[in-house]
Design a protein around this motif. Structure first.
Motif, short mmCIF file in Angstrom:
data_model
loop_
_atom_site.label_atom_id
_atom_site.label_comp_id
_atom_site.label_asym_id
_atom_site.label_seq_id
_atom_site.Cartn_x
_atom_site.Cartn_y
_atom_site.Cartn_z
N GLY A 1 0.82 -1.21 0.00
CA GLY A 1 0.00 0.00 0.00
C GLY A 1 0.85 1.25 0.00
N ARG A 2 1.89 1.24 0.77
CA ARG A 2 2.80 2.40 0.84
C ARG A 2 3.55 2.58 -0.48
N LEU A 3 3.98 1.48 -1.08
CA LEU A 3 4.65 1.56 -2.38
C LEU A 3 3.72 2.12 -3.46
N GLY A 4 2.44 1.77 -3.37
CA GLY A 4 1.47 2.33 -4.31
C GLY A 4 1.34 3.83 -4.17
N GLU A 5 1.36 4.31 -2.94
CA GLU A 5 1.32 5.76 -2.71
C GLU A 5 2.54 6.44 -3.31
N ARG A 6 3.66 5.79 -3.21
CA ARG A 6 4.91 6.40 -3.66
C ARG A 6 5.11 6.33 -5.17
N PHE A 7 4.81 5.18 -5.77
CA PHE A 7 5.13 4.96 -7.19
C PHE A 7 3.90 4.96 -8.10
N GLY A 8 2.73 4.99 -7.53
CA GLY A 8 1.51 4.99 -8.32
C GLY A 8 0.84 3.62 -8.28
N TYR A 9 -0.45 3.65 -7.96
CA TYR A 9 -1.19 2.40 -7.81
C TYR A 9 -1.33 1.65 -9.12
N LYS A 10 -1.57 2.38 -10.19
CA LYS A 10 -1.77 1.69 -11.47
C LYS A 10 -0.49 0.99 -11.91
N ARG A 11 0.63 1.66 -11.78
CA ARG A 11 1.92 1.06 -12.15
C ARG A 11 2.20 -0.18 -11.30
N LEU A 12 1.96 -0.07 -10.00
CA LEU A 12 2.18 -1.20 -9.11
C LEU A 12 1.20 -2.34 -9.40
N TYR A 13 -0.03 -1.99 -9.70
CA TYR A 13 -1.05 -2.99 -10.04
C TYR A 13 -0.64 -3.77 -11.28
N GLN A 14 -0.22 -3.07 -12.31
CA GLN A 14 0.19 -3.75 -13.54
C GLN A 14 1.42 -4.61 -13.31
N ALA A 15 2.36 -4.13 -12.53
CA ALA A 15 3.54 -4.94 -12.20
C ALA A 15 3.13 -6.18 -11.42
N GLY A 16 2.20 -6.03 -10.49
CA GLY A 16 1.71 -7.17 -9.71
C GLY A 16 1.02 -8.20 -10.58
N LEU A 17 0.25 -7.73 -11.57
CA LEU A 17 -0.42 -8.65 -12.48
C LEU A 17 0.58 -9.45 -13.31
N LEU A 18 1.59 -8.77 -13.81
CA LEU A 18 2.61 -9.47 -14.59
C LEU A 18 3.42 -10.42 -13.71
N MET A 19 3.66 -10.00 -12.48
CA MET A 19 4.34 -10.90 -11.54
C MET A 19 3.46 -12.10 -11.21
N CYS A 20 2.17 -11.88 -11.10
CA CYS A 20 1.22 -12.97 -10.84
C CYS A 20 1.24 -13.97 -12.01
N ALA A 21 1.24 -13.46 -13.23
CA ALA A 21 1.28 -14.34 -14.40
C ALA A 21 2.58 -15.14 -14.42
N THR A 22 3.68 -14.46 -14.16
CA THR A 22 4.99 -15.13 -14.18
C THR A 22 5.10 -16.18 -13.09
N THR A 23 4.71 -15.84 -11.88
CA THR A 23 4.83 -16.79 -10.78
C THR A 23 3.85 -17.95 -10.92
N SER A 24 2.70 -17.70 -11.53
CA SER A 24 1.75 -18.79 -11.78
C SER A 24 2.33 -19.76 -12.82
N LEU A 25 2.95 -19.20 -13.85
CA LEU A 25 3.60 -20.03 -14.86
C LEU A 25 4.72 -20.87 -14.22
N LEU A 26 5.56 -20.22 -13.44
CA LEU A 26 6.66 -20.92 -12.79
C LEU A 26 6.15 -21.96 -11.78
N SER A 27 5.05 -21.65 -11.10
CA SER A 27 4.46 -22.62 -10.17
C SER A 27 3.97 -23.86 -10.91
N GLY A 28 3.32 -23.64 -12.04
CA GLY A 28 2.83 -24.76 -12.83
C GLY A 28 3.94 -25.62 -13.42
N LEU A 29 5.11 -25.03 -13.61
CA LEU A 29 6.25 -25.75 -14.19
C LEU A 29 7.25 -26.22 -13.15
#
Length: 167
Positions: free
Chosen positions: A47-75
């Motif tokens: 939450g604090r990082l979102g305030e500092r760097f922007g929620y949308k930017r952090l949200y998009q990074a989180g989504l891409l990280m979610c996709a990557t970690t889900s792929l790696l989890s499946g493999l």
């Protein structure tokens, strides 16, 4: 994505325990434990990082990280690499959760904030129900790996949609 992932993990657990942990419940439980520990530890910081760097930017990074970690989890080739991937996935969810609500609050029309949050809660509830159902079908017809892999196209799609939406 967060609700889907959180509830689905419990339905993937028995298959992971049997295939990667040789039936050892104690060792396999780390895939669930790491998620709770990392997610809880990083939620306020996100939450604090979102305030500092922007929620949308952090949200998009989180989504891409979610996709990557889900792929790696499946493999994941073994239990401990899966534990690491699930810890990273928990970090992604900890980034997505506060950012999504902050974006929602900032973009809702005046006077509709409560309705927007209620709809958000409804979507979380639906994901919490449909995640385990879909995961159970995937696990019983294919493999536990698909329980994680199914999140990849979902996260990428949401990330793409969020990039095209207004600030």
């Amino acid at each position: 994505l967060a609700a889907w992932d959180a509830t689905s993990s419990f339905f993937i657990f028995p298959e992971v325990r049997d295939s990667l942990a040789g039936g050892d419940t104690v060792q396999a439980s780390w895939i669930l434990t790491i998620t709770g520990v990392v997610g809880t530890a990083l939620l306020l910081l996100s939450g604090r990082l979102g305030e500092r760097f922007g929620y949308k930017r952090l949200y998009q990074a989180g989504l891409l990280m979610c996709a990557t970690t889900s792929l790696l989890s499946g493999l994941a080739p073994n239990l401990w690499s899966l534990v690491v991937c699930r810890g990273l996935a928990a970090a992604a969810v900890a980034v997505i959760a506060p950012s999504s609500l902050s974006i929602l609050a900032a973009t809702a029309r005046p006077g509709t904030e409560a309705r927007a949050v209620a709809l958000f809660g409804l979507c979380v509830g639906i994901a919490g129900i449909t995640g385990p159902i879909a995961t159970t079908v995937l696990v019983s017809t294919a493999s536990w790996r698909y329980g994680y892999l199914v999140l990849v196209p979902l996260a990428v799609t949401v990330a793409a949609i969020s990039r095209t939406s207004a600030e």
